[in-house]
Design a protein around this motif. Sequence first.
Motif, short mmCIF file in Angstrom:
data_model
loop_
_atom_site.label_atom_id
_atom_site.label_comp_id
_atom_site.label_asym_id
_atom_site.label_seq_id
_atom_site.Cartn_x
_atom_site.Cartn_y
_atom_site.Cartn_z
N LEU A 63 8.36 5.59 3.82
CA LEU A 63 7.17 5.63 2.97
C LEU A 63 5.93 5.22 3.76
CD1 LEU A 63 8.29 4.11 -0.46
CD2 LEU A 63 7.60 6.46 0.00
N ALA A 64 6.07 4.19 4.59
CA ALA A 64 4.94 3.75 5.41
C ALA A 64 4.51 4.86 6.36
CB ALA A 64 5.31 2.49 6.18
N ALA A 65 5.48 5.50 7.00
CA ALA A 65 5.15 6.58 7.94
C ALA A 65 4.54 7.77 7.21
CB ALA A 65 6.41 7.01 8.69
N ASP A 66 5.01 8.03 5.99
CA ASP A 66 4.45 9.15 5.22
C ASP A 66 3.00 8.89 4.86
OD1 ASP A 66 4.90 11.67 3.57
OD2 ASP A 66 4.26 10.27 2.02
N PHE A 67 2.67 7.65 4.49
CA PHE A 67 1.30 7.37 4.05
C PHE A 67 0.35 7.19 5.23
CE2 PHE A 67 -2.15 4.46 2.91
CZ PHE A 67 -2.77 5.25 1.94
N ASP A 100 2.22 8.22 13.51
CA ASP A 100 1.49 7.79 14.72
C ASP A 100 0.76 6.47 14.52
OD1 ASP A 100 -0.20 9.13 12.89
OD2 ASP A 100 -1.63 9.62 14.47
N HIS A 101 0.71 5.98 13.29
CA HIS A 101 0.09 4.68 13.01
C HIS A 101 1.12 3.60 12.69
CE1 HIS A 101 -4.47 5.22 12.35
NE2 HIS A 101 -4.04 6.14 13.19
N VAL A 102 2.38 3.88 12.96
CA VAL A 102 3.46 2.91 12.76
C VAL A 102 3.90 2.39 14.12
CG1 VAL A 102 5.75 2.48 11.82
CG2 VAL A 102 4.20 4.05 10.64
N LEU A 103 3.87 1.07 14.30
CA LEU A 103 4.21 0.42 15.56
C LEU A 103 5.41 -0.50 15.34
CD1 LEU A 103 0.57 -0.75 16.43
CD2 LEU A 103 1.65 1.38 17.17
N PHE A 104 6.34 -0.47 16.26
CA PHE A 104 7.49 -1.36 16.14
C PHE A 104 7.02 -2.81 16.21
CE2 PHE A 104 11.20 -3.69 17.81
CZ PHE A 104 12.14 -3.32 16.86
N GLY A 105 7.38 -3.58 15.21
CA GLY A 105 7.03 -5.00 15.16
C GLY A 105 8.08 -5.71 14.33
N VAL A 108 0.80 -1.23 0.00
CA VAL A 108 0.00 0.00 0.00
C VAL A 108 0.84 1.28 0.00
CG1 VAL A 108 -1.65 1.36 1.37
CG2 VAL A 108 -2.08 -1.08 0.93
N PRO A 109 1.86 1.44 0.86
CA PRO A 109 2.58 2.72 0.86
C PRO A 109 3.25 3.03 -0.47
CG PRO A 109 3.14 1.43 2.81
CD PRO A 109 2.38 0.52 1.89
N TYR A 110 3.64 1.99 -1.20
CA TYR A 110 4.43 2.17 -2.42
C TYR A 110 3.55 2.44 -3.64
CZ TYR A 110 6.79 -0.26 1.21
OH TYR A 110 7.23 -0.64 2.46
N ASP A 142 -9.67 5.83 4.01
CA ASP A 142 -9.83 4.60 4.78
C ASP A 142 -8.54 3.78 4.82
OD1 ASP A 142 -12.41 5.14 5.54
OD2 ASP A 142 -13.36 3.77 4.11
N PHE A 143 -7.81 3.74 3.70
CA PHE A 143 -6.53 3.03 3.73
C PHE A 143 -5.60 3.61 4.79
CE2 PHE A 143 -7.46 1.19 -0.51
CZ PHE A 143 -6.92 -0.07 -0.35
N GLN A 144 -5.68 4.89 5.02
CA GLN A 144 -4.80 5.54 5.99
C GLN A 144 -5.21 5.26 7.44
OE1 GLN A 144 -5.05 9.55 4.14
NE2 GLN A 144 -2.82 9.39 3.96
#
Length: 305
Positions: free
Chosen positions: A246-250, A254-259, A209-211, A227-229
Motif C-alpha cells: 500500500l505504501a509503495a502504491d501511494f 521509488d519513494h520507499v526506502l529500506f529502513g 497516510v497510505p491506508y 503533495d502527500f505523494q
Amino acid sequence: MTVIDVFAHVLPPTFLARMNAIHPDILAKFPYMKNQLLTDVAQHRASLTADHQQIISAVNLNPEDFVDPEQAAELCRAANDEIATTVRANRDIFPAGVAMLPMSNVPAALKIIDEQVAGSDALVGVQLFTQAMREPITAPAYEPIFARMAAINAPIWLHPVFDMRKPDNNLTFSWEYELTQAMYGIVAARYFRKYPGLKVIVHHAGAMVPYFSQRIKYIQTAEDYADFQKFYVDTAILGNPLALDLAADFFGSDHVLFGTDAPFGIPPVGPTAVIEQAVNEMTVTAKQKQAIFSGNWQRLLASLG
C-alpha cells in the motif's frame, strides 16, 4: 547486493555521558535506550549481517528538553561531530549519518545546518521530530529549518515523539498518529510548494497516510493529494508486506526506502530480518525490490549533489 537501512539508531557514548552528567541516570526516563547496540560500535557491528549498511541517526534524547538553548546547541554540535567521526571510522557499515538540531535555538540550528551538514562528507541531513518544545514541528518558528534544508538540497528524517498533552499515549498507535498529523501539517503549510527542493523521509512507512489515501483524495484538494505523494517513506513497520505494498502504491515504489528502526522493535538486535523478508514478499517487481533495498537511497543521495 548491499542492503542500506536508512533509519537505524545510535546513542553516541560521549554525548550520553555528558547528558548523564547534566541529569544523572537520565536513561531511567527512557529505559528502551538501555541497549548496548546504541553505544558500542563493536557490538553494533557484530549484530549486522554481511552486506548490510546503516544510515545512523540519534535516538530521541534531545538536549533542548533538559538544558538551556545555548547549551542545547553546544551539545547537538558535539554529538554531530561524534556521529560524523563514527561514520568516517566505519564507512563499511555506516556510509552516512544524520545530524541533531537544538529546536529551542533555531538560529543555532540553522548555523549547524550550514556548518555541519551542507557540504559534509559524513552528515547528509537532519532529524526532526513530530513535535519540539511542545509545539508541532510545523509551528512557524521552525519553518526556517525546512527552508534551509530545501536550499541546501538535503533531506529531513521525520521521527515521531509523543504529544505529552495526551494522557493515553502508547507505542503501538500514538507515534503513527503523530507522524500522520505532522505530514498533514507539512502539506497544509504548503512547504512542498514553497520549497520545491524539500525532501522529507518519514519513518514507519508513512504511518496512516497510505491506508487513508482515498480520504485524502476526496476530502482534500488535488494539490494536497499530490503533495502527500512527495514524501519518502521507510519500511519500518515490523513486517507486513501487504501494508508495504500500500505504501509503495501511494508514494510510488521509488519513494520507499529500506529502513528498520534497528536496534528497536524485535529484540535482541532489531527487526532487520523480518522487514527484509516482508520486502521480499511484496508484490512489486524484483527490480523495484532491489531499488527499495538500496537503489532508491543511492539515487536520492546522488541527487543531493
